[in-house]
Scaffold this motif. Structure first.
Motif, PDB file in Angstrom:
ATOM      1  N   GLU A 122       4.814   1.882  13.148  1.00 21.53           N
ATOM      2  CA  GLU A 122       3.846   2.891  12.702  1.00 21.53           C
ATOM      3  C   GLU A 122       3.879   3.125  11.191  1.00 21.53           C
ATOM      4  O   GLU A 122       2.912   3.640  10.626  1.00 21.53           O
ATOM      5  CB  GLU A 122       4.117   4.214  13.425  1.00 21.53           C
ATOM      6  CG  GLU A 122       3.864   4.156  14.924  1.00 21.53           C
ATOM      7  CD  GLU A 122       4.287   5.439  15.624  1.00 21.53           C
ATOM      8  OE1 GLU A 122       4.978   6.269  14.981  1.00 21.53           O
ATOM      9  OE2 GLU A 122       3.933   5.605  16.804  1.00 21.53           O
ATOM     10  N   ASN A 123       4.983   2.735  10.532  1.00 20.79           N
ATOM     11  CA  ASN A 123       5.146   2.990   9.100  1.00 20.79           C
ATOM     12  C   ASN A 123       5.617   1.734   8.357  1.00 20.79           C
ATOM     13  O   ASN A 123       6.658   1.730   7.707  1.00 20.79           O
ATOM     14  CB  ASN A 123       6.163   4.117   8.890  1.00 20.79           C
ATOM     15  CG  ASN A 123       5.776   5.405   9.579  1.00 20.79           C
ATOM     16  OD1 ASN A 123       5.014   6.208   9.051  1.00 20.79           O
ATOM     17  ND2 ASN A 123       6.297   5.607  10.785  1.00 20.79           N
ATOM     18  N   PRO A 124       4.845   0.644   8.428  1.00 18.03           N
ATOM     19  CA  PRO A 124       5.297  -0.616   7.829  1.00 18.03           C
ATOM     20  C   PRO A 124       5.507  -0.532   6.323  1.00 18.03           C
ATOM     21  O   PRO A 124       6.446  -1.128   5.784  1.00 18.03           O
ATOM     22  CB  PRO A 124       4.173  -1.596   8.186  1.00 18.03           C
ATOM     23  CG  PRO A 124       2.971  -0.730   8.394  1.00 18.03           C
ATOM     24  CD  PRO A 124       3.504   0.514   9.032  1.00 18.03           C
ATOM     25  N   ASN A 125       4.643   0.207   5.613  1.00 19.10           N
ATOM     26  CA  ASN A 125       4.783   0.304   4.163  1.00 19.10           C
ATOM     27  C   ASN A 125       6.027   1.098   3.778  1.00 19.10           C
ATOM     28  O   ASN A 125       6.685   0.801   2.763  1.00 19.10           O
ATOM     29  CB  ASN A 125       3.545   0.968   3.555  1.00 19.10           C
ATOM     30  CG  ASN A 125       2.285   0.169   3.792  1.00 19.10           C
ATOM     31  OD1 ASN A 125       2.340  -1.044   4.000  1.00 19.10           O
ATOM     32  ND2 ASN A 125       1.141   0.829   3.783  1.00 19.10           N
ATOM     33  N   THR A 126       6.344   2.100   4.568  1.00 23.71           N
ATOM     34  CA  THR A 126       7.537   2.914   4.300  1.00 23.71           C
ATOM     35  C   THR A 126       8.799   2.067   4.396  1.00 23.71           C
ATOM     36  O   THR A 126       9.663   2.121   3.510  1.00 23.71           O
ATOM     37  CB  THR A 126       7.616   4.079   5.302  1.00 23.71           C
ATOM     38  OG1 THR A 126       6.465   4.911   5.146  1.00 23.71           O
ATOM     39  CG2 THR A 126       8.872   4.904   5.084  1.00 23.71           C
ATOM     40  N   PHE A 127       8.889   1.272   5.433  1.00 19.46           N
ATOM     41  CA  PHE A 127      10.104   0.478   5.621  1.00 19.46           C
ATOM     42  C   PHE A 127      10.158  -0.707   4.654  1.00 19.46           C
ATOM     43  O   PHE A 127      11.244  -1.120   4.232  1.00 19.46           O
ATOM     44  CB  PHE A 127      10.234   0.038   7.081  1.00 19.46           C
ATOM     45  CG  PHE A 127      10.705   1.152   7.963  1.00 19.46           C
ATOM     46  CD1 PHE A 127      12.049   1.394   8.124  1.00 19.46           C
ATOM     47  CD2 PHE A 127       9.803   2.005   8.582  1.00 19.46           C
ATOM     48  CE1 PHE A 127      12.498   2.456   8.910  1.00 19.46           C
ATOM     49  CE2 PHE A 127      10.222   3.061   9.359  1.00 19.46           C
ATOM     50  CZ  PHE A 127      11.585   3.290   9.524  1.00 19.46           C
ATOM     51  N   ALA A 128       9.001  -1.230   4.273  1.00 15.55           N
ATOM     52  CA  ALA A 128       8.977  -2.270   3.249  1.00 15.55           C
ATOM     53  C   ALA A 128       9.458  -1.693   1.918  1.00 15.55           C
ATOM     54  O   ALA A 128      10.193  -2.344   1.170  1.00 15.55           O
ATOM     55  CB  ALA A 128       7.574  -2.849   3.106  1.00 15.55           C
ATOM     56  N   ALA A 129       9.042  -0.449   1.626  1.00 17.31           N
ATOM     57  CA  ALA A 129       9.480   0.211   0.396  1.00 17.31           C
ATOM     58  C   ALA A 129      10.987   0.440   0.413  1.00 17.31           C
ATOM     59  O   ALA A 129      11.675   0.254  -0.595  1.00 17.31           O
ATOM     60  CB  ALA A 129       8.741   1.537   0.226  1.00 17.31           C
ATOM     61  N   GLY A 174       0.821  -1.193   0.000  1.00 18.48           N
ATOM     62  CA  GLY A 174       0.000   0.000   0.000  1.00 18.48           C
ATOM     63  C   GLY A 174       0.857   1.245   0.000  1.00 18.48           C
ATOM     64  O   GLY A 174       2.090   1.170  -0.007  1.00 18.48           O
ATOM     65  N   PRO A 175       0.241   2.430   0.004  1.00 17.06           N
ATOM     66  CA  PRO A 175       0.983   3.689  -0.034  1.00 17.06           C
ATOM     67  C   PRO A 175       1.901   3.836   1.181  1.00 17.06           C
ATOM     68  O   PRO A 175       1.549   3.414   2.284  1.00 17.06           O
ATOM     69  CB  PRO A 175      -0.125   4.751  -0.021  1.00 17.06           C
ATOM     70  CG  PRO A 175      -1.358   4.036  -0.462  1.00 17.06           C
ATOM     71  CD  PRO A 175      -1.217   2.635   0.030  1.00 17.06           C
ATOM     72  N   VAL A 176       3.054   4.420   0.961  1.00 19.24           N
ATOM     73  CA  VAL A 176       3.965   4.645   2.077  1.00 19.24           C
ATOM     74  C   VAL A 176       3.380   5.705   3.008  1.00 19.24           C
ATOM     75  O   VAL A 176       2.771   6.673   2.564  1.00 19.24           O
ATOM     76  CB  VAL A 176       5.365   5.077   1.591  1.00 19.24           C
ATOM     77  CG1 VAL A 176       6.006   3.986   0.752  1.00 19.24           C
ATOM     78  CG2 VAL A 176       5.301   6.385   0.806  1.00 19.24           C
ATOM     79  N   LYS A 236      19.399   5.319  -9.322  1.00 21.33           N
ATOM     80  CA  LYS A 236      18.625   4.600 -10.334  1.00 21.33           C
ATOM     81  C   LYS A 236      17.115   4.740 -10.143  1.00 21.33           C
ATOM     82  O   LYS A 236      16.337   4.191 -10.926  1.00 21.33           O
ATOM     83  CB  LYS A 236      18.999   3.110 -10.316  1.00 21.33           C
ATOM     84  CG  LYS A 236      20.412   2.840 -10.830  1.00 21.33           C
ATOM     85  CD  LYS A 236      20.570   3.262 -12.282  1.00 21.33           C
ATOM     86  CE  LYS A 236      21.941   2.936 -12.821  1.00 21.33           C
ATOM     87  NZ  LYS A 236      22.103   3.377 -14.231  1.00 21.33           N
ATOM     88  N   GLY A 237      16.708   5.450  -9.109  1.00 19.20           N
ATOM     89  CA  GLY A 237      15.285   5.679  -8.893  1.00 19.20           C
ATOM     90  C   GLY A 237      14.543   4.497  -8.304  1.00 19.20           C
ATOM     91  O   GLY A 237      13.310   4.440  -8.376  1.00 19.20           O
ATOM     92  N   TYR A 238      15.263   3.550  -7.706  1.00 21.09           N
ATOM     93  CA  TYR A 238      14.602   2.369  -7.159  1.00 21.09           C
ATOM     94  C   TYR A 238      13.695   2.724  -5.977  1.00 21.09           C
ATOM     95  O   TYR A 238      12.633   2.111  -5.795  1.00 21.09           O
ATOM     96  CB  TYR A 238      15.628   1.322  -6.722  1.00 21.09           C
ATOM     97  CG  TYR A 238      16.462   0.772  -7.859  1.00 21.09           C
ATOM     98  CD1 TYR A 238      15.934   0.655  -9.144  1.00 21.09           C
ATOM     99  CD2 TYR A 238      17.777   0.353  -7.658  1.00 21.09           C
ATOM    100  CE1 TYR A 238      16.699   0.152 -10.197  1.00 21.09           C
ATOM    101  CE2 TYR A 238      18.540  -0.166  -8.692  1.00 21.09           C
ATOM    102  CZ  TYR A 238      18.003  -0.255  -9.959  1.00 21.09           C
ATOM    103  OH  TYR A 238      18.763  -0.752 -10.986  1.00 21.09           O
ATOM    104  N   PHE A 239      14.131   3.684  -5.153  1.00 18.67           N
ATOM    105  CA  PHE A 239      13.273   4.109  -4.053  1.00 18.67           C
ATOM    106  C   PHE A 239      12.053   4.856  -4.581  1.00 18.67           C
ATOM    107  O   PHE A 239      10.931   4.663  -4.090  1.00 18.67           O
ATOM    108  CB  PHE A 239      14.045   4.991  -3.077  1.00 18.67           C
ATOM    109  CG  PHE A 239      15.091   4.259  -2.272  1.00 18.67           C
ATOM    110  CD1 PHE A 239      14.749   3.150  -1.504  1.00 18.67           C
ATOM    111  CD2 PHE A 239      16.412   4.680  -2.262  1.00 18.67           C
ATOM    112  CE1 PHE A 239      15.705   2.468  -0.763  1.00 18.67           C
ATOM    113  CE2 PHE A 239      17.376   4.017  -1.525  1.00 18.67           C
ATOM    114  CZ  PHE A 239      17.024   2.905  -0.776  1.00 18.67           C
TER     115      PHE A 239
END
Length: 346
Positions: free
Chosen positions: A258-265, A53-55, A79-82
Motif C-alpha cells: 500500500e505504501n511502495p514509495n514510503t518503503f523505497a524512500a 513519487g511522494p511518500v 545526517k538527514g538522509y531519510f
C-alpha cells in the motif's frame, strides 16, 4: 550498564488479545543479535523496484534494539538522509526482538528490526505475512560469541552439554548458531539448558552463578569481557555458520504494497547510512557512543561484522534451512518471495 531505555523510549506494547497467539510463536524465535556476510551475486527480490513519487506515509515508526546492527539507521537519521527522501523516521527502542515484531503485527510499528528467525517463524507459522525490507547485519568473526567467566563450570565448548547458557531468545541465531557449531565438536546439543534473558542481564547472571555461560553479540562481547572478565570460548559465527545473515528490517507485506514509495524512500535513506558506516570506522564509533550508549574506549574495541548493501536470497536461505534442521520450523520455507525489491537510486 545502560538500562533498556537508554537509547530512547522503550516500546510498551498496546497489542491486545488477538495478538497473544502470535506473540507466543514469536517469543520462541526472535532475538536482538546481529551478523552478516558479503553479497554472493545471487540477489533475488520481489516487489516494486522502481517506486517513485511522494511518500504515502511521511512519518514511520521503527522498532529496534541497542546493538551495533542498527548503526546505519541512526546515521541516516542524523545526517538527514531519510528527510532527503521526504521521510521522517522515529526510532523506538524495544526491550526485545519479539516486542518489535509484535508491535509491527499489531500496527504500532511500521518496521521492525529483527533476527531473521523471528521473521521467518512468523511467516512459516502463518502468524504474519512479511516482507524483508533491507538487510541489517551478517556474521563475521568476533561478533557473536559464547562466553563464560574464568571460574565457570563451562571452560571450553565441549563442556556445553548439560550447562545453563543464556540467549536472548530460543529458536534464534544465538542458540541455533551455537548448536550448529557445537555439534561439530561432538556436543549433545539437546542437553544444553538455554535460558532466555536480555544482553544486559547476562553478565550479572554469570557473576551470580545463575548461568554457566552466555551467547552475546557486540557490543556485549566487549562489555562482558571488560566489566566481568568474561572469556571467549567459541565464535558462534564460524564453521557451518560462517558469514551467515543475522538481522534485518521487516514489515507487513500489506503495508509495503500500500505504501511502495514510503518503503523505497526508507531503503534509499538507509543505504546511504550503510555506505557511511562501511567507509569510516570513526563515524561508526561516534554512533555507538551517541546512540547505543557505549563509552568511547569500549566503542573502539568492539568487533564489527558487515553491513550488507543488498538483500541476498541465497545467504538468507541458509538461516531458514538452519531453522528447519533444528525443528524451529517443520517445513521448508522459501525466503526469496519474502524479499522486497531495492528501489532505483535517487
Amino acid at each position: 550498564m545502560p538500562r533498556r531505555g537508554d537509547t530512547g523510549q522503550v516500546y510498551r506494547s498496546r497489542v491486545r488479545i488477538p495478538i497473544i497467539a502470535v506473540t507466543m510463536a514469536l517469543m520462541a524465535a526472535v532475538t536482538g543479535c546481529g551478523a552478516l556476510g558479503g553479497d554472493s551475486g545471487n540477489s533475488s527480490t520481489s516487489g516494486s523496484a522502481g517506486a517513485s513519487g511522494p511518500v504515502e506515509k511521511p512519518k514511520i515508526k521503527v522498532g529496534l534494539l541497542p546493538v551495533v546492527d542498527v548503526a546505519p539507521l541512526y546515521q541516516a537519521i542524523d545526517k538527514g538522509y531519510f528527510k532527503q527522501q521526504g521521510l521522517e523516521v522515529e526510532p523506538i527502542t524495544v526491550s526485545s526482538g519479539p516486542k518489535a515484531v509484535e508491535g509491527m503485527i499489531g500496527g504500532d510499528l511500521d518496521i521492525a528490526f529483527t533476527s531473521y528467525p523471528g521473521a521467518f517463524v512468523a511467516q512459516a507459522k502463518g502468524a504474519a505475512k512479511l516482507k524483508i525490507v533491507a538487510d541489517a547485519y551478517a556474521a563475521r568473526p568476533g561478533h557473536l560469541v559464547l562466553v563464560a567467566l574464568k571460574d565457570s563450570k563451562l571452560q571450553r565448548p565441549e563442556d556445553a552439554g548439560g550447562k545453563k547458557i543464556a540467549v536472548t531468545s530460543k529458536g534464534s541465531i544465538s542458540d541455533l548458531g551455537a548448536m550448529s557449531v557445537l555439534e561439530t565438536k561432538g556436543v549433545k546439543v539437546e542437553q544444553i539448558d538455554f535460558r532466555q534473558m536480555s544482553f544486559p542481564e547476562m553478565g550479572p547472571a554469570m557473576q551470580r552463578g545463575d548461568i554457566d555461560g552466555a551467547v552475546v553479540a557486540e557490543p556485549w562481547v566487549t562489555r562482558t569481557e571488560k566489566e566481568f572478565g568474561a572469556l571467549q570460548l567459541m565464535d558462534v559465527s564460524s564453521g557451518p555458520t560462517q558469514d551467515i545473515s543475522m538481522t534485518g528490517w521487516a514489515a507487513m507485506e500489506k503495508l509495503t504494497t500500500e505504501n511502495p514509495n514510503t518503503f523505497a524512500a526508507f531503503q534509499r535513506g538507509l543505504a546511504k547510512g550503510v555506505d557511511d558506516v562501511k567507509k569510516d570506522r570513526g563515524t561508526l564509533d561516534q554512533i555507538l557512543v551517541k546512540n547505543i550508549k557505549i563509552d568511547q574506549a569500549t566503542a573502539q574495541l568492539v568487533h564489527i561484522a558487515d553491513y550488507p548493501v543488498s538483500l541476498d536470497a541465497v545467504r538468507l536461505q541458509r538461516v531458514a534451512d538452519l531453522m528447519k534442521k533444528f525443528n524451529v520450523i517443520t517445513s521448508d520455507l522459501k525466503v526469496q518471495p519474502m524479499l522486497l525489491a531495492s528501489p532505483v537510486a535517487k
